[in-house]
Design a protein around this motif. Structure first.
Motif, PDB file in Angstrom:
ATOM      1  N   SER A 216      28.716  41.471  36.153  1.00 58.65           N
ATOM      2  CA  SER A 216      28.578  42.087  37.472  1.00 58.65           C
ATOM      3  C   SER A 216      29.860  41.863  38.271  1.00 58.65           C
ATOM      4  O   SER A 216      30.575  40.880  38.068  1.00 58.65           O
ATOM      5  CB  SER A 216      27.371  41.500  38.219  1.00 58.65           C
ATOM      6  N   ASP A 217      30.140  42.800  39.159  1.00 53.06           N
ATOM      7  CA  ASP A 217      31.304  42.726  40.051  1.00 53.06           C
ATOM      8  C   ASP A 217      30.811  42.610  41.487  1.00 53.06           C
ATOM      9  O   ASP A 217      29.824  43.250  41.880  1.00 53.06           O
ATOM     10  CB  ASP A 217      32.183  43.975  39.913  1.00 53.06           C
ATOM     11  N   VAL A 218      31.513  41.801  42.250  1.00 52.68           N
ATOM     12  CA  VAL A 218      31.165  41.635  43.653  1.00 52.68           C
ATOM     13  C   VAL A 218      31.762  42.785  44.457  1.00 52.68           C
ATOM     14  O   VAL A 218      32.956  43.086  44.355  1.00 52.68           O
ATOM     15  CB  VAL A 218      31.677  40.275  44.196  1.00 52.68           C
ATOM     16  N   ARG A 339      30.868  39.400  51.047  1.00 53.57           N
ATOM     17  CA  ARG A 339      30.091  40.039  49.983  1.00 53.57           C
ATOM     18  C   ARG A 339      29.021  40.954  50.582  1.00 53.57           C
ATOM     19  O   ARG A 339      28.236  40.553  51.419  1.00 53.57           O
ATOM     20  CB  ARG A 339      29.430  38.974  49.114  1.00 53.57           C
ATOM     21  N   LEU A 342      26.271  43.538  44.708  1.00 50.94           N
ATOM     22  CA  LEU A 342      26.760  43.347  43.345  1.00 50.94           C
ATOM     23  C   LEU A 342      26.656  44.666  42.595  1.00 50.94           C
ATOM     24  O   LEU A 342      25.674  45.409  42.749  1.00 50.94           O
ATOM     25  CB  LEU A 342      25.941  42.295  42.601  1.00 50.94           C
ATOM     26  N   ALA A 344      26.045  45.640  39.050  1.00 49.50           N
ATOM     27  CA  ALA A 344      25.574  44.991  37.830  1.00 49.50           C
ATOM     28  C   ALA A 344      25.518  45.978  36.681  1.00 49.50           C
ATOM     29  O   ALA A 344      25.233  47.166  36.866  1.00 49.50           O
ATOM     30  CB  ALA A 344      24.186  44.380  38.061  1.00 49.50           C
TER      31      ALA A 344
END
Length: 450
Positions: A216-218, A339, A342, A344
């Motif tokens: 996953s990337d923030v 943030r 996410l 995902a």
């Protein structure tokens, strides 16, 4: 119908009987008030089917070793298969000498009259626990009428069977159990407990868990500002470069409008300076300054455009955009790097769990895990532990715990990012007694320090 008062009187007497011996005497002697017979015998049946003479008409005491008593026992032993085959609705067997073997049939005329009924007395378990033999000179009816005394006799024998089971069979079972050697029973029980405590079982701990994506990337705020709105619903699949959210661009749009106006003014000034430089050589210095001013404004406009482009948050790749309620984000101030959600990958699902400090039994890499989802408790998911945190942190339930990460294996059809449940983390094989006493021993050692 004159027999009905007698029938009810016998039932009423049956309710007052408290001993099996008294019941046997009443069955063999009081039944004569309802139907006539010459002799009656009552034989009890053991759990193995062995008959025993327990009552006889006209006798208050019995001698079970007489030839007659022994002959009756042999007759009942031979009739056992026929008795078991009797239907529940008609538990009566018309007996004749032809139904016995030659050795027993020879003595028939000496001990019994020609017409004999053998009635099975059954308990609530529908098993025959006693046999009632009624013998007389007159023939028994071939068919029964509901208004006849013989039909009432069969109904009475149903009550006899239940009473005999209550006073003789059930207490006998209890006495056999209580009559066991208590010392041997206690020793045997202790041995079973010790053996059970030594049975190897696999240690495990149950911890709260949820399904996550292992890749996953923030998605973070690119600039300080106010989040204008979210363009994608939570847990929605998105494509690469798809717009996810917008930051408020009012200030930058105003600055860009001003910069564009200044750029246009600079272009006009540059044009005028170019015309003057053609006519007047001394105006070339003004031309250089006008060109520098125009380039400065162009750089400012390009910079503001880049800043505006950053206010549009796009997906860097395909995936599922996971975040909280869109209404919680609309109009919310954010800082650079904060943030938002996410991105995902739904194809690489895993497990995130929190093992309380007191329950962290086995946190070694590769430990088997089983996830029981709240939405599908009958479809557990298999997995293995990938890593466990070394530092305890506060779990969502407020308990100091180690964070665990695991990967799913096998069928994942019921799995979805965000589903929660309970994870079973398996440990080493240990004796059952250790698992039962582990917590008490840890508590005692914490108190006494030994």
């Amino acid at each position: 119908m004159s027999h009905l008062p007698v029938f009810y009187a016998l039932l009423a007497r049956l309710e007052r009987i408290e001993k099996a011996s008294e019941l046997g005497f009443a069955i063999c002697n009081d039944t004569r008030q309802l139907v006539s017979y010459r002799q009656a015998a009552l034989l009890s049946l053991s759990p193995t089917g062995t008959p025993k003479l327990v009552g006889h008409s006209g006798l208050s005491t019995l001698d079970r070793n007489t030839p007659y008593a022994l002959w009756l026992v042999q007759v009942c032993q031979q009739l056992a298969p026929r008795i078991k085959a009797l239907p529940e609705a008609a538990p009566v067997l018309p007996l004749s000498a032809e139904m016995l073997d030659e050795k027993l049939a020879v003595d028939w005329q000496e001990w019994l009259p020609p017409n004999v009924w053998v009635i099975a007395l059954r308990g609530p378990d529908q098993q025959a626990h006693a046999l009632l033999i009624l013998a007389r000179d007159e023939p028994w009816p071939a068919s029964l009428n509901m208004d006849s005394a013989d039909y009432s006799l069969l109904q009475l024998c149903g009550a006899y069977g239940y009473a005999w089971w209550s006073l003789a069979v059930k207490p006998a079972r209890a006495r056999r159990w209580l009559g066991l050697n208590r010392k041997r029973a206690v020793l045997g029980l202790l041995a079973l407990v010790l053996i059970a405590l030594c049975i190897p079982v696999r240690d495990y701990t149950l911890v709260p868990a949820e399904i996550i994506s292992l890749h996953s990337d923030v998605i973070a705020a690119p600039n300080d500002g106010v989040l204008k709105r979210m363009l994608v619903q939570p847990n929605t699949e998105v494509k690469k470069d798809q717009v996810l959210a917008l930051l408020d661009d009012t200030t930058l749009q105003n600055r860009l409008a001003v910069a564009n106006a200044e750029l246009q003014t600079a272009n006009v000034t540059l044009h005028q300076a170019s015309q003057q430089a053609i006519e007047d050589q001394s105006a070339k210095a003004d031309l250089a300054m006008a060109m520098g001013k125009m380039r400065e404004k162009q750089v400012e406009v390009d910079s503001l455009k880049r800043e505006l482009a950053k206010l549009t948050i796009r997906s860097p790749e395909d995936g599922v955009f996971v975040y909280s309620d869109p209404d919680d984000w609309a109009g919310r101030p954010v800082q650079t790097g904060e943030r938002i959600g996410l991105l995902a990958d739904p194809g690489t699902l895993g497990i995130r769990a929190w093992a309380p400090v007191a329950e962290s039994v086995n946190l070694r890499q590769g430990a088997p895990m089983t996830l029981f989802l709240k939405v599908a408790p009958l479809s557990p998911l298999d997995g293995k532990l990938n890593w466990a945190g070394y530092k305890a942190t506060e779990a969502p339930n407020g308990v100091a715990s180690y964070q665990l990460r695991g990967s799913l294996e096998g069928d994942q059809s019921v799995a979805r990012i965000g589903l929660q449940g309970t994870a079973r983390v398996a440990g080493d094989w240990r004796p059952l007694g250790y698992l039962l006493l582990r917590r008490p021993l840890a508590t005692v050692r914490a108190w006494v320090g030994v």
